[in-house]
Motif scaffolding. Structure first.
Motif, PDB file in Angstrom:
ATOM      1  N   PRO A   1      -2.065   2.882  14.092  1.00 11.84           N
ATOM      2  CA  PRO A   1      -2.508   1.675  13.378  1.00 11.84           C
ATOM      3  C   PRO A   1      -3.814   1.099  13.913  1.00 11.84           C
ATOM      4  CG  PRO A   1      -0.575   1.189  14.734  1.00 11.84           C
ATOM      5  CD  PRO A   1      -0.752   2.663  14.753  1.00 11.84           C
ATOM      6  N   GLU A   2      -4.107   1.337  15.202  1.00 14.21           N
ATOM      7  CA  GLU A   2      -5.354   0.759  15.737  1.00 14.21           C
ATOM      8  C   GLU A   2      -6.584   1.432  15.122  1.00 14.21           C
ATOM      9  OE1 GLU A   2      -3.298   3.515  17.411  1.00 14.21           O
ATOM     10  OE2 GLU A   2      -2.576   1.579  18.110  1.00 14.21           O
ATOM     11  N   LEU A   3      -6.402   2.665  14.584  1.00 17.02           N
ATOM     12  CA  LEU A   3      -7.508   3.314  13.875  1.00 17.02           C
ATOM     13  C   LEU A   3      -7.504   2.916  12.395  1.00 17.02           C
ATOM     14  CD1 LEU A   3      -7.209   6.944  15.328  1.00 17.02           C
ATOM     15  CD2 LEU A   3      -8.778   5.121  16.033  1.00 17.02           C
ATOM     16  N   ARG A   4      -6.308   2.915  11.815  1.00 17.76           N
ATOM     17  CA  ARG A   4      -6.161   2.623  10.381  1.00 17.76           C
ATOM     18  C   ARG A   4      -6.687   1.243  10.007  1.00 17.76           C
ATOM     19  NH1 ARG A   4      -5.439   6.843   6.992  1.00 17.76           N
ATOM     20  NH2 ARG A   4      -4.045   8.334   7.967  1.00 17.76           N
ATOM     21  N   VAL A   5      -6.556   0.322  10.954  1.00 18.25           N
ATOM     22  CA  VAL A   5      -6.903  -1.062  10.673  1.00 18.25           C
ATOM     23  C   VAL A   5      -8.375  -1.213  10.276  1.00 18.25           C
ATOM     24  CG1 VAL A   5      -7.500  -1.822  13.012  1.00 18.25           C
ATOM     25  CG2 VAL A   5      -6.258  -3.364  11.486  1.00 18.25           C
ATOM     26  N   ASN A   6      -9.208  -0.278  10.770  1.00 13.85           N
ATOM     27  CA  ASN A   6     -10.640  -0.349  10.453  1.00 13.85           C
ATOM     28  C   ASN A   6     -11.028   0.499   9.248  1.00 13.85           C
ATOM     29  OD1 ASN A   6     -11.108  -1.995  12.692  1.00 13.85           O
ATOM     30  ND2 ASN A   6     -11.170  -0.187  14.017  1.00 13.85           N
ATOM     31  N   GLN A   7     -10.051   1.214   8.670  1.00 18.91           N
ATOM     32  CA  GLN A   7     -10.381   2.089   7.554  1.00 18.91           C
ATOM     33  C   GLN A   7     -10.290   1.360   6.216  1.00 18.91           C
ATOM     34  OE1 GLN A   7      -7.738   5.448   7.956  1.00 18.91           O
ATOM     35  NE2 GLN A   7      -9.181   6.524   9.284  1.00 18.91           N
ATOM     36  N   HIS A   8     -10.760   2.066   5.171  1.00 19.25           N
ATOM     37  CA  HIS A   8     -10.676   1.522   3.824  1.00 19.25           C
ATOM     38  C   HIS A   8      -9.534   2.213   3.072  1.00 19.25           C
ATOM     39  CE1 HIS A   8     -14.675   0.306   5.105  1.00 19.25           C
ATOM     40  NE2 HIS A   8     -14.514  -0.712   4.270  1.00 19.25           N
ATOM     41  N   PRO A   9      -9.023   1.556   2.023  1.00 19.74           N
ATOM     42  CA  PRO A   9      -7.849   2.110   1.322  1.00 19.74           C
ATOM     43  C   PRO A   9      -8.009   3.552   0.860  1.00 19.74           C
ATOM     44  CG  PRO A   9      -8.260  -0.124   0.566  1.00 19.74           C
ATOM     45  CD  PRO A   9      -9.382   0.219   1.505  1.00 19.74           C
ATOM     46  N   HIS A  10      -9.220   3.945   0.418  1.00 23.76           N
ATOM     47  CA  HIS A  10      -9.360   5.297  -0.149  1.00 23.76           C
ATOM     48  C   HIS A  10      -9.192   6.379   0.914  1.00 23.76           C
ATOM     49  CE1 HIS A  10     -13.354   6.295   1.466  1.00 23.76           C
ATOM     50  NE2 HIS A  10     -13.532   4.993   1.440  1.00 23.76           N
TER      51      HIS A  10
END
Lengths: 326, 346
Positions: free
Chosen positions: A146-155
């Protein structure tokens, strides 16, 4: 008796569309206690989604006319509220999960920002606090790293992951009522089972009330204690799962059960409902199911059957019910 | 007693080349959408092809009627090798197989009356007398349960279920032998799904059709099918008679698919443990090594990450590709299609 989390009485929703008027919801009354888990089932055009979207007034009211004798959310009448007051309800009191996460997520904002938007607005968290909470929420909904996902965009995420993000977003403020409208329809079956288990787990932990809106009675057998069946803009049956599946009162409920995919009935013994669902643009002063119903009489073709108590906590709108009445 | 084989795929592979990343020196990545597929369907038989997104079921369906490019392997139809058929020969063979899609609205021309939509294949394949065409169109409308005066109407005047009936009418009007139906129910309401499935059943008898029925909904199609084939990431993982698959599934993926589908019975659901598969389906462009299912498999062993298991035969046409169910230890490796020479009969 105002302890209900949701109290709807005689809700009507009408859409005006190029001179035509579509009466999508035709008098729905429904009450939910705090912590109660209810399924609302119906086919397209049954009015189930429109009725449920009216609860937080999510419909575009330039097109949709909503009226009701009562539409109370956690004791507050929703219909008179101004925009600002409505926004204060959305999140802490009621939250939604929809079928298609892509249309509910903003493509240009990071996942973390969207998940915590409500927290920042309602609870005044700052950026760093919000990020910590977002990571925690993403972990809770089963998103790896989650610490990486939090900075990503939905696509950048798969369909299942996006649906988890939307769930995290909907649950951030621990709503008293969660409305999930076909939350797993677009997902593969094995992913669907995982998401259902996730939402069920959180619901039990938080103790929030919940409405599952779906076309799938089989899914509701897994998740709901009480099932409300809608047809032609009305509730035709509302009963505890323990009686609805084994002994439905309304012939439509029976037909829907018989039409549901199942392993335990040989194909040649499965019976479909004949005909097609009613046109929501048509005025019907009769039982909307009568043209497809094997039990219909002249009475059914000339009057709308009222939704009446049938014992065992059951309500049904039928002049010739299969069980529980004349 | 057994009918002869009508369609047969042998070691069939379908590959798609992805766009090469800009400035990359490496060759453009190739997706093996369907890998090394063996599937034969007997005349009059219905095979349900099930699996989740990215498993290659639609691609295989299209390859089996020669509308997806076959990279390797062979396809036989009614005793004839049609892997490399081209031009007029392919066109005339095509009148014998048809495809029905999920969304009837996008597969019907919105500007054409139903009559013209239905008459078109007749003209293309040489039935030209007006009376003959007219007769055929009303006959077929009747067969799919639509009134003959629907011929003068347009697709938008119909409900989803009626439009699917029109699409089906169009597919059967040339009396094909073989129909690939690709998720023909999934855009429909529950009450319409069973109606349309019953129609498929009626037509199967009436026109002696053979179906490859593609679906993600195992519970919906299994009782309608004679056999079920389960795919995962481009490969067959299990195949067998429908009754054997549901009563005695061997592959952990098939078991997960069966368990994931809820049953419309709260008592059953209350006591059932639903095994949850880890994570999402990997991208078919970068499938895991070894058994492609091992990353999500609840019973994966060390060997599963290295060796892609070959099919084990359990008798009666029931086969599954899994090390854990192979008697006497891990299964031998599944042959790699890229090392298999092109079919010498081709």
């Amino acid at each position: 008796m105002s302890a209900s989390i949701l109290d709807i009485e005689d809700l009507h929703v009408t859409f005006r569309q190029g001179g035509r008027s579509i009466h999508a919801v035709r008098g729905v009354s429904l009450r939910l206690q705090p912590g109660e888990v209810v399924g609302v089932v119906g086919e397209s055009g049954s009015g189930k989604s429109v009725a449920m979207m009216s609860v937080a007034r999510l419909l575009d009211e330039k097109q949709a006319g909503i009226r009701a004798d009562r539409l109370d959310l956690d004791g507050q009448p929703v219909l008179g509220l101004r925009k600002r007051q409505l926004e204060a309800l959305r999140g802490p009191t009621v939250s939604y999960i929809f079928q298609d996460p892509l249309s509910s997520l903003n493509p240009v904002l990071t996942v973390g920002r969207q998940v915590t938007e409500g927290l920042r607005r309602h609870r005044g968290l700052d950026r760093a606090e919000a990020r910590t909470v977002a990571i925690d929420l993403l972990r809770q909904v089963g998103i790896p790293s989650p610490e990486l996902r939090v900075n990503q965009h939905p696509h950048e995420a798969s369909g299942g992951m996006r649906q988890r993000m939307m769930i995290a977003m909907a649950l951030a403020l621990r709503p008293k009522l969660l409305i999930a409208d076909e939350p797993t329809t677009a997902l593969d079956v094995t992913v669907q089972a995982d998401i259902i288990r996730l939402v069920q787990g959180i619901q039990r932990e938080v103790g929030m009330a919940m409405i599952w809106v779906t076309h799938d009675l089989a899914l509701l057998a897994r998740v709901a204690r009480r099932v409300v069946v809608m047809y032609g803009g009305r509730i035709v049956e509302d009963a505890p799962s323990s009686v609805l599946y084994s002994a439905p009162a309304h012939p439509y409920t029976r037909g829907l059960l018989d039409s549901t995919s199942r392993f335990d009935v040989p194909f040649r013994q499965q019976t479909p409902i004949p005909g097609t669902p009613p046109d929501p643009a048509q005025r019907i002063e009769a039982c909307a199911f009568a043209p497809r119903c094997p039990r219909a009489t002249d009475l059914c073709r000339s009057r709308i059957p009222p939704l009446e108590d049938r014992g065992q906590d059951r309500r049904a709108a039928c002049f010739h019910p299969l069980t529980g009445g004349a | 007693m057994d009918q002869p084989v009508l369609v047969e795929a042998r070691k069939l592979s379908v590959e798609f080349t992805l766009r090469k990343p800009l400035l990359s020196r490496r060759p453009a990545p190739v997706v093996q959408a369907v890998r090394n597929m063996d599937l034969s369907i007997r005349r009059g038989e219905t095979v349900a092809l099930v699996g989740e997104s990215g498993c290659g079921k639609s691609t295989l369906g299209r390859a089996m009627i020669r509308t997806a490019p076959i990279a390797r392997g062979a396809l036989r139809f009614d005793g004839e090798d049609i892997t490399h058929l081209r031009g007029e020969a392919l066109r005339s063979a095509r009148s014998r197989f048809q495809m029905i899609f999920q969304d009837p609205y996008s597969s019907l021309n919105p500007k054409a009356r139903i009559f013209d939509t239905l008459a078109e294949p007749l003209h293309v394949h040489g039935k030209t007398s007006r009376a003959e065409v007219r007769g055929k169109v009303s006959e077929i409308l009747d067969a799919v349960g639509l009134s003959p005066d629907f011929a003068a109407r347009y697709p938008h005047e119909f409900s989803g279920g009626q439009r699917q009936r029109v699409a089906i009418a169009r597919a059967v009007i040339l009396q094909p032998d073989f129909i690939v139906a690709d998720e023909p129910l999934s855009a429909l309401d529950v009450s319409m799904q069973l109606q349309i499935l019953k129609l498929f059943d009626e037509l199967r008898d009436r026109f002696s059709l053979t179906y490859l029925f593609i679906s993600h909904d195992l519970a919906r199609v299994f009782s309608f099918a004679d056999r079920v084939a389960v795919m995962y990431l481009g490969q067959l993982v299990e195949i067998g008679r429908a009754a054997d698959i549901t009563a005695n599934a061997r592959h952990p993926y098939t078991k997960a698919l069966l368990a994931a589908a809820p049953s419309p019975d709260p008592e059953v659901e209350a006591t059932r443990e639903v095994p949850v598969l880890k994570g999402d389906i990997p991208s078919p462009a970068f499938p895991p090594p070894g058994c492609r299912f091992h990353t999500r498999c609840p019973i994966a062993m060390e060997v599963c990450a290295r060796v892609d298991p070959a099919m084990t035969d359990f008798g009666g046409g029931h086969m599954a590709a899994c090390h854990a169910v192979h008697p006497g230890g891990p299964s031998p490796s599944r042959p790699d299609p890229t090392e298999v020479k092109k079919d010498p009969t081709a």
